[in-house]
Design a protein around this motif. Structure first.
Motif, PDB file in Angstrom:
ATOM      1  N   GLY A 155     -15.543 -55.965 -34.397  1.00  0.00           N
ATOM      2  CA  GLY A 155     -14.934 -56.046 -35.708  1.00  0.00           C
ATOM      3  C   GLY A 155     -15.177 -54.828 -36.582  1.00  0.00           C
ATOM      4  N   LYS A 156     -16.072 -53.943 -36.158  1.00  0.00           N
ATOM      5  CA  LYS A 156     -16.355 -52.736 -36.930  1.00  0.00           C
ATOM      6  C   LYS A 156     -15.304 -51.667 -36.626  1.00  0.00           C
ATOM      7  N   PHE A 157     -15.153 -50.750 -37.570  1.00  0.00           N
ATOM      8  CA  PHE A 157     -14.255 -49.633 -37.310  1.00  0.00           C
ATOM      9  C   PHE A 157     -14.818 -48.368 -37.949  1.00  0.00           C
ATOM     10  N   SER A 158     -14.387 -47.248 -37.401  1.00  0.00           N
ATOM     11  CA  SER A 158     -14.784 -45.956 -37.938  1.00  0.00           C
ATOM     12  C   SER A 158     -13.538 -45.095 -38.070  1.00  0.00           C
ATOM     13  N   THR A 159     -13.681 -43.932 -38.682  1.00  0.00           N
ATOM     14  CA  THR A 159     -12.524 -43.071 -38.904  1.00  0.00           C
ATOM     15  C   THR A 159     -12.842 -41.629 -38.513  1.00  0.00           C
ATOM     16  N   GLN A 160     -11.775 -40.884 -38.255  1.00  0.00           N
ATOM     17  CA  GLN A 160     -11.869 -39.446 -38.038  1.00  0.00           C
ATOM     18  C   GLN A 160     -10.692 -38.808 -38.755  1.00  0.00           C
ATOM     19  N   ASN A 161     -10.938 -37.721 -39.459  1.00  0.00           N
ATOM     20  CA  ASN A 161      -9.889 -37.029 -40.204  1.00  0.00           C
ATOM     21  C   ASN A 161      -9.572 -35.682 -39.570  1.00  0.00           C
ATOM     22  N   TYR A 162      -8.307 -35.298 -39.646  1.00  0.00           N
ATOM     23  CA  TYR A 162      -7.864 -34.009 -39.135  1.00  0.00           C
ATOM     24  C   TYR A 162      -6.963 -33.344 -40.169  1.00  0.00           C
ATOM     25  N   ASP A 163      -7.182 -32.069 -40.385  1.00  0.00           N
ATOM     26  CA  ASP A 163      -6.228 -31.249 -41.120  1.00  0.00           C
ATOM     27  C   ASP A 163      -5.269 -30.689 -40.074  1.00  0.00           C
ATOM     28  N   LEU A 164      -3.996 -31.058 -40.156  1.00  0.00           N
ATOM     29  CA  LEU A 164      -3.027 -30.687 -39.127  1.00  0.00           C
ATOM     30  C   LEU A 164      -2.435 -29.295 -39.319  1.00  0.00           C
ATOM     31  N   THR A 165      -2.922 -28.553 -40.297  1.00  0.00           N
ATOM     32  CA  THR A 165      -2.449 -27.188 -40.479  1.00  0.00           C
ATOM     33  C   THR A 165      -2.861 -26.341 -39.276  1.00  0.00           C
ATOM     34  N   PRO A 166      -1.923 -25.686 -38.615  1.00  0.00           N
ATOM     35  CA  PRO A 166      -2.292 -24.854 -37.454  1.00  0.00           C
ATOM     36  C   PRO A 166      -3.283 -23.751 -37.847  1.00  0.00           C
ATOM     37  N   ILE A 167      -4.258 -23.538 -36.991  1.00  0.00           N
ATOM     38  CA  ILE A 167      -5.262 -22.494 -37.200  1.00  0.00           C
ATOM     39  C   ILE A 167      -4.946 -21.329 -36.266  1.00  0.00           C
ATOM     40  N   SER A 168      -5.007 -20.132 -36.769  1.00  0.00           N
ATOM     41  CA  SER A 168      -4.815 -18.967 -35.902  1.00  0.00           C
ATOM     42  C   SER A 168      -5.988 -18.870 -34.931  1.00  0.00           C
ATOM     43  N   MET A 169      -5.767 -18.239 -33.791  1.00  0.00           N
ATOM     44  CA  MET A 169      -6.848 -18.089 -32.819  1.00  0.00           C
ATOM     45  C   MET A 169      -7.978 -17.252 -33.397  1.00  0.00           C
ATOM     46  N   GLU A 170      -7.646 -16.299 -34.257  1.00  0.00           N
ATOM     47  CA  GLU A 170      -8.690 -15.476 -34.874  1.00  0.00           C
ATOM     48  C   GLU A 170      -9.621 -16.342 -35.713  1.00  0.00           C
ATOM     49  N   VAL A 171      -9.043 -17.212 -36.548  1.00  0.00           N
ATOM     50  CA  VAL A 171      -9.862 -18.090 -37.386  1.00  0.00           C
ATOM     51  C   VAL A 171     -10.593 -19.117 -36.528  1.00  0.00           C
ATOM     52  N   PHE A 172      -9.898 -19.657 -35.532  1.00  0.00           N
ATOM     53  CA  PHE A 172     -10.527 -20.632 -34.641  1.00  0.00           C
ATOM     54  C   PHE A 172     -11.767 -20.043 -33.974  1.00  0.00           C
ATOM     55  N   LEU A 173     -11.654 -18.826 -33.452  1.00  0.00           N
ATOM     56  CA  LEU A 173     -12.779 -18.203 -32.742  1.00  0.00           C
ATOM     57  C   LEU A 173     -13.928 -17.872 -33.693  1.00  0.00           C
ATOM     58  N   LYS A 174     -13.615 -17.518 -34.936  1.00  0.00           N
ATOM     59  CA  LYS A 174     -14.672 -17.288 -35.913  1.00  0.00           C
ATOM     60  C   LYS A 174     -15.384 -18.599 -36.242  1.00  0.00           C
ATOM     61  N   GLY A 175     -14.593 -19.682 -36.383  1.00  0.00           N
ATOM     62  CA  GLY A 175     -15.191 -20.989 -36.617  1.00  0.00           C
ATOM     63  C   GLY A 175     -16.035 -21.446 -35.440  1.00  0.00           C
ATOM     64  N   ALA A 176     -15.558 -21.145 -34.225  1.00  0.00           N
ATOM     65  CA  ALA A 176     -16.310 -21.493 -33.014  1.00  0.00           C
ATOM     66  C   ALA A 176     -17.639 -20.754 -32.971  1.00  0.00           C
ATOM     67  N   GLU A 177     -17.611 -19.457 -33.293  1.00  0.00           N
ATOM     68  CA  GLU A 177     -18.848 -18.672 -33.287  1.00  0.00           C
ATOM     69  C   GLU A 177     -19.840 -19.210 -34.320  1.00  0.00           C
ATOM     70  N   PHE A 178     -19.330 -19.580 -35.501  1.00  0.00           N
ATOM     71  CA  PHE A 178     -20.195 -20.179 -36.518  1.00  0.00           C
ATOM     72  C   PHE A 178     -20.867 -21.429 -35.964  1.00  0.00           C
ATOM     73  N   SER A 179     -20.079 -22.279 -35.324  1.00  0.00           N
ATOM     74  CA  SER A 179     -20.619 -23.529 -34.781  1.00  0.00           C
ATOM     75  C   SER A 179     -21.676 -23.265 -33.713  1.00  0.00           C
ATOM     76  N   GLN A 180     -21.397 -22.339 -32.810  1.00  0.00           N
ATOM     77  CA  GLN A 180     -22.319 -22.089 -31.700  1.00  0.00           C
ATOM     78  C   GLN A 180     -23.616 -21.439 -32.179  1.00  0.00           C
ATOM     79  N   GLN A 181     -23.583 -20.842 -33.374  1.00  0.00           N
ATOM     80  CA  GLN A 181     -24.787 -20.216 -33.930  1.00  0.00           C
ATOM     81  C   GLN A 181     -25.682 -21.222 -34.653  1.00  0.00           C
ATOM     82  N   HIS A 182     -25.210 -22.454 -34.804  1.00  0.00           N
ATOM     83  CA  HIS A 182     -25.983 -23.479 -35.525  1.00  0.00           C
ATOM     84  C   HIS A 182     -26.289 -24.640 -34.581  1.00  0.00           C
ATOM     85  N   ILE A 183     -27.564 -24.882 -34.356  1.00  0.00           N
ATOM     86  CA  ILE A 183     -28.009 -25.899 -33.409  1.00  0.00           C
ATOM     87  C   ILE A 183     -28.541 -27.116 -34.159  1.00  0.00           C
ATOM     88  N   SER A 184     -28.008 -28.277 -33.814  1.00  0.00           N
ATOM     89  CA  SER A 184     -28.503 -29.526 -34.394  1.00  0.00           C
ATOM     90  C   SER A 184     -29.887 -29.851 -33.849  1.00  0.00           C
TER      91      SER A 184
END
Length: 255
Positions: A155-184
């Motif tokens: 009976g429980k539910f959760s949500t996930q949100n997406y911004d559907l605006t296309p991201i350029s590969m340049e921005v995507f790769l910069k965002g990816a590098e940011f993520s890979q540089q931060h460890i949980s």
């Protein structure tokens, strides 16, 4: 109203990743390698999967999926939520031959892409099975955003949100590098696995593991050390136990 599935060409490409987990074990391992850039290129992702049996986090999987779509001459682009933050999540939107869009989210371990184009005659905001492990899903468009509702058996539910605006590969790769540089502080491993007549979702997070099924959530017993956890994860992933143990030890030593 009937459920519209993605065309075969899209499905065939997506299903190449059916056995791929989403995990941060290879992330912390590669973070500790003596290289400047922490986002691996697709060729290196392939090499490491062959050698160790893992695959990567949502950025790795999205990059790899985009590459496969490109090889098959299928138009696709990355989308994200909270890019350039430690909460960032990325997925892929793919277009069929008529230009209708489908969400592909290997990072959240979706079973198959789902139609998100509200102008398609079969678009529906009903809750459907067979798209996500152990849950029915609803997709609701809100202009340039998408919200997904996951309805579970308890009976429980959760949500996930997406911004559907296309991201350029340049921005995507910069965002990816940011993520890979931060460890949980908390290691994560997720994988779709067969369970009875369905596809279930097995997860290891913060030194606990559980299985999500249509029958409910099944908590598993705790393990005593990284070697025991490595045995479990290696069996689920059919992966290199020593590599997994090494990555888990990195989490233990760092945090």
């Amino acid at each position: 109203m009937f459920i519209i599935f993605a065309p075969n060409q899209i499905l065939q490409t997506y299903k190449k990743f059916d056995d791929f987990p989403m995990e941060t074990l290879s992330k912390i391992w590669y973070f500790n390698q003596p290289v400047k850039s922490k986002q691996r290129e697709v060729g290196l992702l392939i090499e490491h999967r062959i050698r160790y049996g893992l695959s990567g986090n949502c950025f790795d999987l999205a990059l790899w999926l985009l590459d496969e779509f490109s090889k098959n001459k299928i138009h696709a682009y990355p989308v994200a939520n909270d890019l350039f933050t430690t909460d960032a999540h990325v997925a892929v939107v793919v277009l069929d031959e008529d230009g209708f869009r489908y969400l592909c989210d290997l990072g959240d371990q979706w079973i198959q892409p789902i139609l998100i184009d509200s102008i398609h005659p079969s678009y529906s905001e009903d809750a459907f099975s067979n798209f996500f492990p152990a849950a029915k899903v609803q997709v609701k468009r809100m202009e340039k955003r998408l919200r997904v509702y996951y309805h579970r058996s308890n009976g429980k539910f959760s949500t996930q949100n997406y911004d559907l605006t296309p991201i350029s590969m340049e921005v995507f790769l910069k965002g990816a590098e940011f993520s890979q540089q931060h460890i949980s502080r908390k290691p994560l491993f997720e994988k779709r696995i067969p369970y009875k007549e369905e596809t279930a979702h097995w997860e290891f997070y913060n030194w606990k593991s559980f299985l999500s099924t249509s029958e409910g959530l099944m908590n598993e017993k705790k393990r005593n050390n990284t070697k025991e956890w490595a045995e479990v994860i290696a069996r689920i992933a059919n992966a290199d136990i020593n590599f997994i143990d090494q990555a888990l030890e990195m989490y233990k030593r760092s945090y």
